[in-house]
Design an enzyme around this catalytic site. Structure first.
Site, mmCIF file in Angstrom:
data_model
loop_
_atom_site.group_PDB
_atom_site.id
_atom_site.type_symbol
_atom_site.label_atom_id
_atom_site.label_comp_id
_atom_site.label_asym_id
_atom_site.label_seq_id
_atom_site.Cartn_x
_atom_site.Cartn_y
_atom_site.Cartn_z
ATOM 1 N N CYS A 145 84.435 33.639 3.913
ATOM 2 C CA CYS A 145 84.288 35.021 3.864
ATOM 3 C C CYS A 145 85.340 35.413 2.871
ATOM 4 O O CYS A 145 86.441 36.121 3.529
ATOM 5 C CB CYS A 145 84.262 35.707 5.281
ATOM 6 S SG CYS A 145 85.077 34.445 6.495
ATOM 7 N N ILE A 146 84.946 35.897 1.710
ATOM 8 C CA ILE A 146 85.887 36.285 0.707
ATOM 9 C C ILE A 146 85.742 37.811 0.426
ATOM 10 O O ILE A 146 84.672 38.200 0.023
ATOM 11 C CB ILE A 146 85.673 35.472 -0.582
ATOM 12 C CG1 ILE A 146 85.737 33.780 -0.184
ATOM 13 C CG2 ILE A 146 86.842 35.979 -1.408
ATOM 14 C CD1 ILE A 146 86.778 33.531 0.271
#
Lengths: 102, 410
Positions: free
Chosen positions: A101-102
């Site tokens: 989850c960037i």
């Protein structure tokens, strides 16, 4: 921060994820599962072992990848680790929160 | 004569063509860039199109306009990369040999990954805004929509510009207020993450804004299906969220070319060294922008910072010297928050978005992680910067590729 567990202390982050995977053992895994209100079955352990193997190989984890792993499909993954399965399963496995989850 | 081939003439590929045109000796190197499209789309504009803030003319320009004269632009579909033979196969059956290959083929939506997403409600009550077509169809819908349950939804990470869906929710709030119909619209933000954003400190600030704007948040939602008949989305845990209008960000994937060429991971992203930007599999292949699997944001600012680093690394590589430049994951994003305001976030692999001033320590004029009108003006001005500065590979004054630490409150 330090967390006392199973007569020892482990290093965890603010969300309770272990910082040093090397500090993990099965007893700690069971205790972390209890805290997440999960009773570990044979199936749970197969998934935890898979997650740890991937972590050792430095393969980034995602729900999609676990669903395609052949170890478990996404539906069963949710049944075994309800609500947020990847987060819960990685926390119990003692590996860092997946950075998918960037 | 040696040949450097760039695949993709989007943001990243165009910037590399411009950088390398300045750096490589034309008597030794020929540069070729290949893209099947003829038009360059300003993707940040897709956010503003649905709300009638931008027009299609603001967003589309010919690719050719931004490619230097000495660089050869091939307007063709790429069939396959044969990396073992250093060849790119084009759809008309020709092949092109390369000495160095740059992959900049980007990422795009794959709504077919989720059951029912592209069903009968697609572009009726279910929309994306990550394509020009989707953003335009949504604009037409919003012009006449009379209200109800608006669900803004992210399918799975990673996605391009992870703040865009949040911005969409903020701008929707603002849009319906201006139309004097906010009371007729219930906005819900649905995410597979455990909060508004991927980084805890920015999440706290953004969760607060959602609350302030009366936008409900449903987190940890991993969608299994879009139920077209009953108009709801359902997750693997059985949770259901009803909608009258669903604005979703479908799964993002790298180009199918990677699958055909055996170069991609399970989402068709190319495994890439996160510091040097060299392919993990082939030393003469480099990857930048959304096409790589590195743990940085998929955003134009990231591609811009990468392009500066990669240019230096490619110059070292072709001289047979070690690649010294290291990409630090630097991203710099404006976050529209509605009502003519915006936030600015600046972060990299190791540092989370923090408060402070930007780009000048202690002065600004932009403020980090705080809403301000100046930030909004910055975001709108960025369209001009994009077309006139960024694509041409000109560094932005005072904003170096590596993140600066002065003036920030870590």
């Amino acid at each position: 921060m330090e967390k006392a567990i199973c007569n020892t202390t482990i290093e965890v982050n603010e969300e309770g994820f272990m910082i040093n995977f090397s500090e993990w053992n099965k007893e700690i895994g069971e205790e972390l599962a209890r805290e997440a209100m999960i009773e570990l079955s044979e199936r749970h352990w197969e998934i935890i072992e898979y997650i740890q193997d991937e972590h050792r190989k430095e393969v980034p984890l995602s729900i999609r990848k676990i669903g395609k792993s052949g170890v478990v499909d996404i539906k069963e993954f949710y049944a075994l680790f309800p609500k947020a399965p990847l987060k819960t399963a990685t926390k119990i496995a003692g590996v860092p929160k997946p950075a998918s989850c960037i | 004569m040696k040949r450097l081939v760039i695949l993709g003439a989007g943001t990243a590929g165009t910037m590399m063509a411009n950088h390398l045109d300045h750096e490589l000796n034309p008597s030794e190197w020929e540069i070729v860039i290949i893209d099947e499209r003829k038009e360059h789309y300003y993707q940040p504009g897709y956010l503003f199109l649905p709300f009638d803030i931008y027009t299609p003319e603001d967003i589309i320009k010919p690719i050719q306009k931004f490619i230097p004269k000495k660089v050869q632009l091939l307007n063709e579909k790429i069939e396959k990369i044969n990396a073992k033979e250093n060849e790119v196969w084009l759809s008309k059956g020709e092949s092109l040999h390369y000495d160095v290959l740059i992959i900049a083929t980007g990422a795009k939506i794959a709504p077919g990954e989720i059951q029912g997403m592209q069903g009968e409600e697609w572009y009726r009550t279910v929309f994306d805004f990550y394509t020009f077509e989707g953003a335009l169809a949504l604009r037409d819908k919003l012009r006449v929509w009379e209200g109800g349950k608006l669900v803004v939804h992210i399918t799975e990470m990673p996605i391009k510009c992870p703040v865009a869906p949040l911005e969409f929710a903020f701008l929707a709030d603002s849009f319906f207020r201006h139309k004097k119909m906010r009371d007729k619209v219930e906005i819900t933000y649905v995410t597979p993450l455990d909060g508004a954003f991927t980084k805890p400190r920015a999440t706290a600030a953004l969760n607060h804004l959602l609350e302030e704007k009366n936008i409900a948040i449903e987190s940890d939602f991993a969608i299994a299906e879009v139920d077209n008949e009953n108009k709801k989305i359902i997750d693997y845990g059985g949770r259901e969220i009803p909608f009258d209008l669903l604005v979703t960000v479908p799964t993002n994937k790298g180009d199918e070319l990677m699958e055909r060429s055996g170069l991609g991971d399970e989402l068709n992203y190319v495994p890439t060294n996160k510091s040097t930007l060299q392919s993990m599999a082939f030393p003469d292949i480099f990857v930048l922008g959304d096409a790589s699997n590195i743990p940085a944001s998929k955003a134009g600012s990231v591609a811009h910072f990468q392009a500066e680093v990669l240019t230096k690394n490619i110059l070292s590589y072709i001289k047979g010297e070690p690649m010294k430049e290291e990409f630090d994951g630097h991203a710099n994003c404006f976050v529209e928050t509605g009502n003519g305001k915006a936030l600015l976030i600046d972060f990299n692999y190791t540092h989370e978005p923090v408060e402070g001033s930007f780009p000048f320590s202690g002065f600004g004029p932009l403020s980090l992680l705080k809403e301000s009108r100046m930030n909004h003006i910055g975001k709108l001005a960025f369209k001009w910067v994009y077309w006139n500065v960024l694509l041409k590979g000109i560094p932005i004054p005072f904003v170096p590729a590596k993140m600066q630490e002065a003036g920030k409150h870590f």
